[in-house]
Design an enzyme around this catalytic site. Structure first.
Site, PDB file in Angstrom:
ATOM      1  N   SER A   1      -2.459-128.256  34.020  1.00 49.52           N
ATOM      2  CA  SER A   1      -3.252-128.667  35.175  1.00 49.52           C
ATOM      3  C   SER A   1      -4.055-127.474  35.654  1.00 49.52           C
ATOM      4  CB  SER A   1      -2.325-129.142  36.307  1.00 49.52           C
ATOM      5  OG  SER A   1      -3.022-129.295  37.532  1.00 49.52           O
TER       6      SER A   1
ATOM      7  N   TYR B   1       5.136-127.631  41.287  1.00 51.38           N
ATOM      8  CA  TYR B   1       4.197-128.203  40.316  1.00 51.38           C
ATOM      9  C   TYR B   1       3.308-127.108  39.737  1.00 51.38           C
ATOM     10  CZ  TYR B   1       0.605-131.311  38.376  1.00 51.38           C
ATOM     11  OH  TYR B   1      -0.268-131.954  37.531  1.00 51.38           O
TER      12      TYR B   1
END
Length: 253
Positions: free
Chosen positions: A132, A145
């Site tokens: 990401s 995350y």
């Protein structure tokens, strides 16, 4: 020879779009997921199995099944991930931190661990890891995350170095904000944490890219198709962003 493509978390979102895209090229596709309802809705012609990507016994048994039925795999898409908690570091629940790390990072490692022997036996293969842009810039209120996605990049580069001599390439795809129900939930949680509206957060992320828009799942799938192809035969150890070029990773207005 028909390519055999395995996609973890492939019954929903980006993973399902990837699965359909690979199937459209004529590949045999097998997806895993933890969502039984989503697995039942996977299109006909795509194999689907209930597997917890962060559970080693589940993954070991599943790859043994893959070996028995397919004999090997040509492309691994280590795509499993969860958004994790939305909270500041000082308020971060440790159990939720660990759950997020387990799915996003342990899941990627286990996929690579069990795919590697199958690919080494064939003397070729492609591993694609879904990271990401959070793994490039950081992500306020989403520390586990971001930490996991940074670590996935380190894992990918190490795998590329370890397995390159066996004809195996490894790369990571770094999506930005991708349209769909999952990012809507992310925006809603971030809006609550920042005291903003959902629309402000969504528009902030869109305007925080040079192209001024969010990505679609098909954009990620298109990159996966390219990286898995012979056209990318000398591309390994790289992070390919699909984000419209992030110029403001933390919109506040």
């Amino acid at each position: 020879m028909t390519r055999r493509v395995l996609i973890t978390a492939g019954a929903n979102g980006i993973g399902l779009v990837m699965a359909n895209a690979f199937a459209a090229t004529g590949a045999e596709v097998w997806v895993t997921d933890v969502d039984p309802a989503a697995l039942k809705a996977v299109p006909e012609g795509i194999r689907a199995s209930l597997v917890n990507a962060s559970d080693e016994s589940d993954m070991a048994a599943f790859f043994n099944e893959v070996k028995g039925i397919w004999g090997g795999i040509d492309v691994l898409c280590a795509n499993a991930g969860i958004k994790g908690p939305t909270a500041s570091v000082e308020e971060m629940p440790l159990d939720e931190w660990r759950d997020c790390i387990a799915v996003n990072l342990d899941g990627a490692m286990l996929a690579a661990k069990y795919a590697a022997p199958l690919m080494k036996a064939a003397g070729k293969g492609v591993m694609l890891f879904t990271t990401s842009t959070a793994g490039l810039y950081g992500f306020p209120y989403r520390a586990p995350y971001a930490a996991a996605k940074w670590a996935v990049i380190g894992l990918m580069k190490t795998v590329a170095m370890e397995l390159g001599a066996h004809g195996i390439r490894a790369n990571a795809i770094a999506p930005g904000s991708v349209t769909g129900p999952r990012i809507d939930r992310v925006f809603e949680a971030e809006a609550a944490a920042k005291g903003m509206t959902y629309e402000q957060v969504r528009d902030g992320y869109a305007s925080g890219t040079a192209l001024g828009r969010l990505s679609d799942p098909e954009d990620i799938a298109n990159m996966a198709i390219f990286l898995a192809s012979d056209a990318a035969r000398m591309v390994s150890g790289q992070v390919l962003t699909v984000d419209g070029f992030t110029i403001n990773p933390d919109p506040k207005v």
